[in-house]
Motif scaffolding. Structure first.
Motif, PDB file in Angstrom:
ATOM      1  N   ALA A 130       0.838  -1.204   0.000  1.00  0.00           N
ATOM      2  CA  ALA A 130       0.000   0.000   0.000  1.00  0.00           C
ATOM      3  C   ALA A 130       0.866   1.245   0.000  1.00  0.00           C
ATOM      4  CB  ALA A 130      -0.922  -0.003   1.221  1.00  0.00           C
ATOM      5  N   GLY A 131       1.981   1.197   0.738  1.00  0.00           N
ATOM      6  CA  GLY A 131       2.894   2.329   0.758  1.00  0.00           C
ATOM      7  C   GLY A 131       3.496   2.601  -0.606  1.00  0.00           C
ATOM      8  N   PHE A 132       3.881   1.531  -1.317  1.00  0.00           N
ATOM      9  CA  PHE A 132       4.452   1.701  -2.657  1.00  0.00           C
ATOM     10  C   PHE A 132       3.425   2.322  -3.602  1.00  0.00           C
ATOM     11  CE2 PHE A 132       5.248   0.032  -6.959  1.00  0.00           C
ATOM     12  CZ  PHE A 132       6.508   0.589  -7.181  1.00  0.00           C
ATOM     13  N   ALA A 133       2.192   1.791  -3.578  1.00  0.00           N
ATOM     14  CA  ALA A 133       1.134   2.346  -4.428  1.00  0.00           C
ATOM     15  C   ALA A 133       0.837   3.791  -4.050  1.00  0.00           C
ATOM     16  CB  ALA A 133      -0.132   1.494  -4.301  1.00  0.00           C
ATOM     17  N   ALA A 134       0.841   4.071  -2.744  1.00  0.00           N
ATOM     18  CA  ALA A 134       0.596   5.432  -2.278  1.00  0.00           C
ATOM     19  C   ALA A 134       1.714   6.365  -2.729  1.00  0.00           C
ATOM     20  CB  ALA A 134       0.478   5.449  -0.751  1.00  0.00           C
ATOM     21  N   LEU A 159       4.889   0.998   6.192  1.00  0.00           N
ATOM     22  CA  LEU A 159       4.227   1.916   5.267  1.00  0.00           C
ATOM     23  C   LEU A 159       5.235   2.911   4.701  1.00  0.00           C
ATOM     24  CD1 LEU A 159       1.444   2.806   4.092  1.00  0.00           C
ATOM     25  CD2 LEU A 159       1.315   4.436   5.992  1.00  0.00           C
ATOM     26  N   THR A 160       6.101   3.433   5.563  1.00  0.00           N
ATOM     27  CA  THR A 160       7.117   4.391   5.124  1.00  0.00           C
ATOM     28  C   THR A 160       8.082   3.759   4.139  1.00  0.00           C
ATOM     29  OG1 THR A 160       6.968   5.561   7.242  1.00  0.00           O
ATOM     30  CG2 THR A 160       8.932   5.962   5.903  1.00  0.00           C
ATOM     31  N   ALA A 161       8.468   2.509   4.376  1.00  0.00           N
ATOM     32  CA  ALA A 161       9.390   1.822   3.469  1.00  0.00           C
ATOM     33  C   ALA A 161       8.805   1.742   2.062  1.00  0.00           C
ATOM     34  CB  ALA A 161       9.697   0.423   4.003  1.00  0.00           C
ATOM     35  N   GLY A 162       7.548   1.345   1.949  1.00  0.00           N
ATOM     36  CA  GLY A 162       6.906   1.289   0.645  1.00  0.00           C
ATOM     37  C   GLY A 162       6.754   2.663   0.018  1.00  0.00           C
ATOM     38  N   LEU A 163       6.409   3.650   0.826  1.00  0.00           N
ATOM     39  CA  LEU A 163       6.248   5.020   0.332  1.00  0.00           C
ATOM     40  C   LEU A 163       7.549   5.579  -0.233  1.00  0.00           C
ATOM     41  CD1 LEU A 163       3.916   6.556   3.056  1.00  0.00           C
ATOM     42  CD2 LEU A 163       3.570   6.834   0.605  1.00  0.00           C
ATOM     43  N   LEU A 164       8.653   5.315   0.439  1.00  0.00           N
ATOM     44  CA  LEU A 164       9.943   5.840  -0.025  1.00  0.00           C
ATOM     45  C   LEU A 164      10.247   5.371  -1.442  1.00  0.00           C
ATOM     46  CD1 LEU A 164      12.211   5.566   3.145  1.00  0.00           C
ATOM     47  CD2 LEU A 164      11.861   7.628   1.771  1.00  0.00           C
ATOM     48  N   VAL A 165      10.051   4.084  -1.690  1.00  0.00           N
ATOM     49  CA  VAL A 165      10.332   3.535  -3.018  1.00  0.00           C
ATOM     50  C   VAL A 165       9.351   4.101  -4.048  1.00  0.00           C
ATOM     51  CG1 VAL A 165      10.527   1.439  -4.400  1.00  0.00           C
ATOM     52  CG2 VAL A 165      11.275   1.433  -2.015  1.00  0.00           C
TER      53      VAL A 165
END
Length: 244
Positions: free
Chosen positions: A8-12, A201-207
């Motif tokens: 979800a973080g990556f998609a976000a 969530l932050t890990a996915g968001l960063l990428v």
């Protein structure tokens, strides 16, 4: 649940760095992880703030030469983010949640309006004052709740800066990153943050944030603008249904 939050973080991150719609993915994922709306909102803000480093790094080509513009608008979102975070900590969000869908829908409709090829940046005193008030207001909203704050900021900046969409998007990423950062500090100290959910969530968001600008610069401007607007209208419907 960790995998869900990373995905979800990556998609976000992708949608947020390109269109300002990060919370379309990240906020529901936090609710699905069992967080209360208040904790999800505050945890989401912290993740967005930390991950904004990725979108800024990915937007470096578009940010070249825009330092004066960014520095002129940055204090507005910093102060606005602080005000918004303060409102979260002392007031209920029910009434505000009912207003937000209409704000998002209005901003999305503005983005659907084609921009004239000979459009010039806003230079009149009234126009510049309206931009100042608007940027501050979006900063407050970003610190308070933030879902689709990027869509509203994009609609405002596209009309006032009259620059290419990817360059406006880069400015938007910096301004909202700053607003989220100020709010995140307040939430980290005084709020209800779930750090176990914030980390994946932050890990996915960063990428996702780092990859998003590279994809955005390869899309035709009309496709990007219409895509942002349509996604914003969908989110407005989701938020209105949730508020009711």
């Amino acid at each position: 649940m960790v995998v869900l939050l990373v995905v979800a973080g990556f998609a976000a991150g992708l949608s947020g760095s390109m269109a300002g719609l990060a919370s379309l993915f990240s906020y529901p994922a936090l609710l699905a992880a069992g967080l209360s709306p208040v904790a999800a909102n505050q945890t989401n803000t912290i993740a967005l703030a930390v991950a904004s480093v990725g979108s800024m790094a990915g937007s470096r080509p578009e940010l070249r030469g825009q330092a004066p513009r960014v520095l002129r608008l940055l204090p507005l979102t910093l102060v606005g983010g602080a005000v918004g975070a303060g409102l979260v900590l002392v007031t209920p969000s029910d009434a505000f949640a009912l207003i937000v869908p209409f704000l998002v829908a209005g901003a999305s409709l503005v983005l659907l309006l084609p921009r004239r090829a000979d459009a010039k940046p806003v230079t009149s005193r009234t126009g510049r004052a309206a931009t100042v008030v608007g940027v501050f207001a979006v900063g407050v909203y970003s610190g308070y709740f933030g879902a689709a704050a990027g869509v509203v900021m994009m609609a405002l900046l596209v009309r006032s800066l009259a620059d290419s969409l990817v360059r406006v998007n880069a400015v938007k990423n910096v301004l909202l990153g700053a607003s989220n950062a100020v709010a995140a500090i307040g939430f980290a100290v005084l709020g209800e943050v779930s750090w176990s959910a914030a980390l994946p969530l932050t890990a996915g968001l960063l990428v996702g944030n780092y990859c998003g600008p590279a994809i955005a610069r390869r899309l035709p401007p009309t496709v990007l603008r219409v895509g942002i607007a349509v996604a914003g209208l969908v989110l407005a419907g989701v938020l209105l249904n949730r508020a009711l």
